[in-house]
Write a protein that holds these residues in place. Structure first.
Motif, PDB file in Angstrom:
ATOM      1  N   PRO A 155       1.008  -1.199  -0.001  1.00 18.48           N
ATOM      2  CA  PRO A 155      -0.032  -0.187   0.044  1.00 18.48           C
ATOM      3  C   PRO A 155       0.866   1.248   0.011  1.00 18.48           C
ATOM      4  N   ASN A 156       0.288   2.434  -0.630  1.00 19.19           N
ATOM      5  CA  ASN A 156       1.009   3.565  -0.527  1.00 19.19           C
ATOM      6  C   ASN A 156       0.970   4.110   0.904  1.00 19.19           C
ATOM      7  N   GLY A 157       2.017   4.510   1.258  1.00 22.23           N
ATOM      8  CA  GLY A 157       2.366   5.321   2.668  1.00 22.23           C
ATOM      9  C   GLY A 157       1.831   6.663   3.099  1.00 22.23           C
ATOM     10  N   ILE A 158       1.558   6.961   4.072  1.00 16.61           N
ATOM     11  CA  ILE A 158       1.108   8.172   4.476  1.00 16.61           C
ATOM     12  C   ILE A 158       1.926   8.839   5.069  1.00 16.61           C
ATOM     13  N   GLU A 159       2.534  10.166   5.191  1.00 17.24           N
ATOM     14  CA  GLU A 159       3.235  10.983   6.051  1.00 17.24           C
ATOM     15  C   GLU A 159       2.375  11.607   7.233  1.00 17.24           C
ATOM     16  N   ALA A 160       2.273  10.727   8.362  1.00 15.02           N
ATOM     17  CA  ALA A 160       1.250  11.325   9.428  1.00 15.02           C
ATOM     18  C   ALA A 160       1.566  12.609   9.837  1.00 15.02           C
ATOM     19  N   THR A 161       2.680  13.054  10.058  1.00 17.21           N
ATOM     20  CA  THR A 161       3.139  14.413  10.355  1.00 17.21           C
ATOM     21  C   THR A 161       2.446  15.449   9.647  1.00 17.21           C
ATOM     22  N   SER A 176     -16.599   6.765  -4.319  1.00 14.35           N
ATOM     23  CA  SER A 176     -15.967   6.361  -5.521  1.00 14.35           C
ATOM     24  C   SER A 176     -16.688   5.128  -6.225  1.00 14.35           C
ATOM     25  N   ARG A 177     -16.640   5.141  -7.338  1.00 13.85           N
ATOM     26  CA  ARG A 177     -17.183   3.809  -8.263  1.00 13.85           C
ATOM     27  C   ARG A 177     -15.950   2.851  -8.261  1.00 13.85           C
ATOM     28  N   PHE A 178     -14.523   3.473  -8.379  1.00 10.51           N
ATOM     29  CA  PHE A 178     -13.370   2.597  -8.270  1.00 10.51           C
ATOM     30  C   PHE A 178     -12.216   3.347  -7.807  1.00 10.51           C
ATOM     31  N   GLU A 179     -11.293   2.703  -7.151  1.00  9.20           N
ATOM     32  CA  GLU A 179     -10.029   3.294  -6.542  1.00  9.20           C
ATOM     33  C   GLU A 179      -8.891   2.416  -6.621  1.00  9.20           C
ATOM     34  N   GLY A 180      -7.717   2.546  -6.774  1.00  8.07           N
ATOM     35  CA  GLY A 180      -6.626   1.708  -6.444  1.00  8.07           C
ATOM     36  C   GLY A 180      -6.179   1.607  -5.074  1.00  8.07           C
ATOM     37  N   PHE A 181      -5.801   2.641  -4.642  1.00  8.65           N
ATOM     38  CA  PHE A 181      -5.606   2.560  -3.127  1.00  8.65           C
ATOM     39  C   PHE A 181      -5.655   4.216  -2.753  1.00  8.65           C
ATOM     40  N   PRO A 182      -6.916   4.346  -1.883  1.00  9.45           N
ATOM     41  CA  PRO A 182      -7.253   5.824  -1.914  1.00  9.45           C
ATOM     42  C   PRO A 182      -6.324   6.444  -0.596  1.00  9.45           C
ATOM     43  N   VAL A 183      -5.364   7.284  -1.151  1.00  7.82           N
ATOM     44  CA  VAL A 183      -4.434   8.023  -0.348  1.00  7.82           C
ATOM     45  C   VAL A 183      -5.138   8.776   0.659  1.00  7.82           C
ATOM     46  N   THR A 184      -6.140   9.607   0.053  1.00  9.59           N
ATOM     47  CA  THR A 184      -6.874  10.809   0.719  1.00  9.59           C
ATOM     48  C   THR A 184      -7.880   9.982   1.924  1.00  9.59           C
ATOM     49  N   LEU A 185      -8.395   8.909   1.776  1.00 12.55           N
ATOM     50  CA  LEU A 185      -9.014   8.201   2.614  1.00 12.55           C
ATOM     51  C   LEU A 185      -8.248   7.823   3.877  1.00 12.55           C
ATOM     52  N   VAL A 186      -6.871   7.489   3.845  1.00  7.50           N
ATOM     53  CA  VAL A 186      -6.041   7.300   4.798  1.00  7.50           C
ATOM     54  C   VAL A 186      -5.426   8.523   5.740  1.00  7.50           C
ATOM     55  N   GLU A 187      -5.294   9.508   4.638  1.00 13.41           N
ATOM     56  CA  GLU A 187      -4.919  10.729   5.227  1.00 13.41           C
ATOM     57  C   GLU A 187      -5.867  11.232   6.241  1.00 13.41           C
ATOM     58  N   ALA A 188      -7.108  11.017   5.763  1.00 13.34           N
ATOM     59  CA  ALA A 188      -8.293  11.448   6.546  1.00 13.34           C
ATOM     60  C   ALA A 188      -8.251  10.864   8.088  1.00 13.34           C
ATOM     61  N   MET A 189      -8.111   9.555   7.723  1.00 14.86           N
ATOM     62  CA  MET A 189      -8.113   8.494   9.037  1.00 14.86           C
ATOM     63  C   MET A 189      -6.912   8.954  10.131  1.00 14.86           C
ATOM     64  N   THR A 190      -5.843   9.145   9.352  1.00 10.90           N
ATOM     65  CA  THR A 190      -4.578   9.645  10.180  1.00 10.90           C
ATOM     66  C   THR A 190      -4.978  10.983  11.154  1.00 10.90           C
ATOM     67  N   MET A 226     -14.833   5.735  16.682  1.00  9.99           N
ATOM     68  CA  MET A 226     -14.036   5.708  15.436  1.00  9.99           C
ATOM     69  C   MET A 226     -13.119   6.202  14.960  1.00  9.99           C
ATOM     70  N   SER A 227     -13.250   7.813  15.408  1.00  9.78           N
ATOM     71  CA  SER A 227     -12.128   8.472  15.120  1.00  9.78           C
ATOM     72  C   SER A 227     -10.864   8.060  15.761  1.00  9.78           C
ATOM     73  N   ALA A 228     -10.881   8.105  16.894  1.00  7.55           N
ATOM     74  CA  ALA A 228      -9.392   7.316  17.604  1.00  7.55           C
ATOM     75  C   ALA A 228      -8.943   6.068  16.841  1.00  7.55           C
ATOM     76  N   GLN A 229     -10.056   4.958  16.565  1.00  4.99           N
ATOM     77  CA  GLN A 229      -9.600   3.813  15.826  1.00  4.99           C
ATOM     78  C   GLN A 229      -9.023   4.043  14.430  1.00  4.99           C
ATOM     79  N   ALA A 230      -9.739   4.929  13.741  1.00  2.61           N
ATOM     80  CA  ALA A 230      -9.371   5.384  12.171  1.00  2.61           C
ATOM     81  C   ALA A 230      -7.552   5.719  12.319  1.00  2.61           C
ATOM     82  N   SER A 231      -7.464   6.683  13.433  1.00  2.00           N
ATOM     83  CA  SER A 231      -6.116   7.260  13.503  1.00  2.00           C
ATOM     84  C   SER A 231      -4.983   6.206  13.546  1.00  2.00           C
ATOM     85  N   LEU A 232      -5.433   5.333  14.603  1.00  3.90           N
ATOM     86  CA  LEU A 232      -4.484   4.133  15.071  1.00  3.90           C
ATOM     87  C   LEU A 232      -4.137   3.337  13.907  1.00  3.90           C
ATOM     88  N   THR A 233      -5.439   2.980  13.022  1.00  2.00           N
ATOM     89  CA  THR A 233      -5.149   2.062  12.083  1.00  2.00           C
ATOM     90  C   THR A 233      -4.329   2.573  10.982  1.00  2.00           C
TER      91      THR A 233
END
Length: 399
Positions: A160-166, A259-273, A325-332
């Motif tokens: 998976p593409n990585g996210i820079e949490a900072t 979305s109808r299709f995605e490969g790996f949604p970086v924006t989604l994981v940024e939001a979770m972070t 869910m907010s706390a769990q999303a960030s941890l994930t």
């Protein structure tokens, strides 16, 4: 080791991956540099917005090169620049994708597949036998390629593409009010992103749900027209600079991704972070890689606006669940999708290929340059958009 990453500076996911690989693999002695060709690459290098990126890569050839001349310039830059290998992003540029079929056998080739569309898979299949390893950025991609496109399981992996949490988690979250502050962030385009479903979702959700649409794209004007009756419940910010994303996420409670299709949604994981709870289409092997429905976000069937609105209503009614869910999303996001973990996986792959590199097809003669099927327009190109959209929606709902 020195690797060329086929791309040029731009605001987008493939270049973000380059930045992360450049920073993450450098300490391991692997120098990753971007390499582009053609008019787009020359324009990017000349742009004030990307002037600083010139130290991380280069453009091969001339601005007005035709496809064959651009390919020749790329090959000369690789073979004369001391490169040990290349990363090719399938479909990012068809000339660069095709170049790998003409490279010296001494050059290690890693293909990165970023999307789940038939066109992307056809392009990947076209160069499959000329690469030493294939990386799918989601489990869905890896499974599709090995089950249906003839890719060897031992040479096809998921990273998976990585996210820079900072960069996205530094802002202090704004205290929640009585409503639910919803955010759409990204390219405003309907065919892949499903943005024309947004006004319907908002109309079907409680009035206390408000929406910010942040981004630009080809369907922005039409989306605004479809939202006229929503008044103050929706606002449009236009494009958002990368360094402003963290503050924007901190101002919202949930992210909507229809979305109808995605490969790996970086924006989604940024939001979770950032603790912004994701509410997303269920795309098997993609969004469910990050979201566990009801634990760290919500999933709804593709195109089911009533189900999406119901998810939002539940979050509005239960602030405690939203906080959980907010706390769990960030941890994930931090534990499973960090940049360091992505770089470590790529480092392991490159070190393995340095020790044992599998055989690939012999290079083709550049004098006979041509695009194979898969890198040329197919019959699907000529189908009406609404037909392709309907097929994609049905496929994902019944996957």
């Amino acid at each position: 080791m020195k690797f060329a990453y086929f791309c040029f500076p731009h605001l987008g996911g493939t270049y973000s991956v380059f930045r992360h690989l450049h920073a993450g693999l450098g300490p391991a002695g692997i120098d990753v540099r971007w390499l582009g060709c053609g008019s787009g690459a020359h324009a990017a290098l000349a742009s004030p917005a990307f002037r600083a990126e010139g130290v991380r890569g280069t453009v091969a050839g001339r601005r007005d090169d035709d496809d064959k001349a651009g390919a020749r310039a790329m090959i000369d830059a690789i073979e004369g620049g001391g490169y040990d290998g290349v990363f090719v992003n399938v479909c990012a540029d068809r000339v660069q994708t095709n170049v790998v079929r003409y490279l010296s056998p001494d050059i290690t080739r890693v293909m990165i597949v970023h999307n789940i569309t038939p066109g992307t898979y056809a392009a990947a299949r076209a160069i499959r036998d000329h690469v030493h390893a294939t990386v799918g950025v989601s489990e869905r991609i890896r499974a599709d390629l090995t089950a249906h496109r003839g890719f060897h399981r031992d040479r096809t992996m998921m990273i998976p593409n990585g996210i820079e949490a900072t960069g996205v988690a530094c802002a202090v979250r704004r205290p929640r009010d009585a409503g639910l502050r919803l955010l759409y962030l990204g390219r405003v385009e309907d065919q892949a992103k499903g943005v024309f479903w947004l006004p319907r979702i908002l109309r079907e959700a409680p009035d206390a749900v408000t929406l910010t649409v942040a981004g630009d794209g080809p369907d922005l004007a039409r989306l605004k027209q479809r939202c006229v009756d929503l008044g103050g419940r929706i606002r449009f910010t236009g494009a958002v600079a990368p360094d402003a994303v963290g503050a924007l996420l901190a101002e919202h409670d949930a992210l909507i991704m229809p979305s109808r299709f995605e490969g790996f949604p970086v924006t989604l994981v940024e939001a979770m972070t950032a603790g912004c709870v994701p509410v997303a289409s269920l795309i098997r092997g993609v969004t469910d890689m990050a979201i566990r429905d009801g634990e760290n976000g919500r999933l709804f069937p593709v195109g089911d606006t009533a189900a999406a609105a119901a998810c939002l209503a539940e979050l509005l009614r239960d602030p405690a669940a939203l906080d959980r869910m907010s706390a769990q999303a960030s941890l994930t996001a931090r534990d499973q999708f960090g940049v360091a973990l992505m770089a470590e996986r790529y480092r392991d792959l490159l070190e393995r290929l340095a020790r044992t590199r599998p055989a690939v097809a012999a290079p083709l003669d550049l004098a006979r340059w041509r695009f194979p099927p898969g890198l040329r327009p197919g019959l699907r190109t000529y189908l009406p958009t609404f037909v392709k959209n309907s097929v994609r929606t049905l496929r994902e709902r019944h996957a």
